[in-house]
Design an enzyme around this catalytic site. Sequence first.
Site, PDB file in Angstrom:
ATOM      1  N   HIS A  36      -5.674  59.106 -22.186  1.00  0.00           N
ATOM      2  CA  HIS A  36      -7.018  59.510 -22.610  1.00  0.00           C
ATOM      3  C   HIS A  36      -7.077  59.860 -24.098  1.00  0.00           C
ATOM      4  CE1 HIS A  36      -7.234  59.636 -18.361  1.00  0.00           C
ATOM      5  NE2 HIS A  36      -6.562  60.773 -18.246  1.00  0.00           N
ATOM      6  N   TYR A  78      -8.532  55.005 -21.128  1.00  0.00           N
ATOM      7  CA  TYR A  78      -9.711  55.305 -20.313  1.00  0.00           C
ATOM      8  C   TYR A  78     -10.028  56.797 -20.390  1.00  0.00           C
ATOM      9  CZ  TYR A  78      -6.365  56.237 -16.399  1.00  0.00           C
ATOM     10  OH  TYR A  78      -5.351  56.690 -15.597  1.00  0.00           O
TER      11      TYR A  78
END
Length: 312
Positions: free
Chosen positions: A288, A241
């Site tokens: 990430h 994400y």
Amino acid sequence: MKIIDRTIRHIIVSAFIIVCGFMLYPTLSRHFPDLCTCNCGMDSEGNLWFSQRYNSSAHVLLNRKNSAVDFDTFWWWRSLQNESNVADYTEVVEVLFAHFPDKLHYWDSSPDRCRSCAVVGNSGNMIRSRYGALIDSNDFIIRLNEGPTVGYEQDVGSITTHRIIYPESAVDMEDQTHLVLLPFKILDLQWLISVFTTKHIDQTYRHVRPSIKADKNKVMIVHPAFIKYVYERWLQSEGRYPSTGFISIIFALHICDEVSVFGFGPTHDDAWHHYFDDSMFSSKDGPHPGVFERSLITELHQKQIIMMYKGW
Ligand code: C5P
């Protein structure tokens, strides 16, 4: 005859300009309205690249009316931090907006608006940058997580209009600052309620502050669907994400007309620490897709959609 020829040519050229203007207006006007100094525009390739990613109707901030999320979004969002909480999202949202402003924020885009925004990341490249005055000259100054100003004013500025945080990164806010919660789970929404009421939540996947200083009338909450939109449309589902920093840049693209980005990336000698401590930030590990995010930020800069200040 010559006059008629010229008149016809004039009409054709004018019609062409009007049609082109009409086609490009919806995309360009958000970012390059007449009043903005960065009225530089993109070429057609840049415009296509941008329109494939940018969705002007994405919900940025949550309110009661827009809070519904579809099944896929809901489960994707709740899987980000493996939440096992059984609380009902709809009920939590109801309580949330009994406490915080239930408003339609920032749907005021128009060709006459020229809102300039600075997004200030926490990179060590801010040290000795002397960007403070430049940052403070923006309409909105969006800071992230703990990023302090006191003691760093010359380099990072002193004004904070918005601070984007999640429970695990929360700090006290100044009176003029909007606390913008970036929620990664239902418990984050419950934590926000608790902070301003019972102050009983002090644990998520780690210890969190049960109470912080902030103006509850200035609270805003990023829409869970916005996080998924950034992940899918912008990051093309790379990594698990998006980072707070990357979400904040896209957030700014949606609510501002001119976006300047500071404090992202390494220092000139390739160190990835904070400007306020020695803790290292890794662009490679963690959930990430740091490398991909960085290439996108560079591309946004090269296409003149944002201005990136690389610091020292
Ligand atoms: O470390 P923290 O998550 O608080 O930093 C906020 C954001 O600033 C990150 O999400 C990242 O995008 C950016 N950052 C960076 N380079 C650093 C430190 C932070 O790009 N050295």
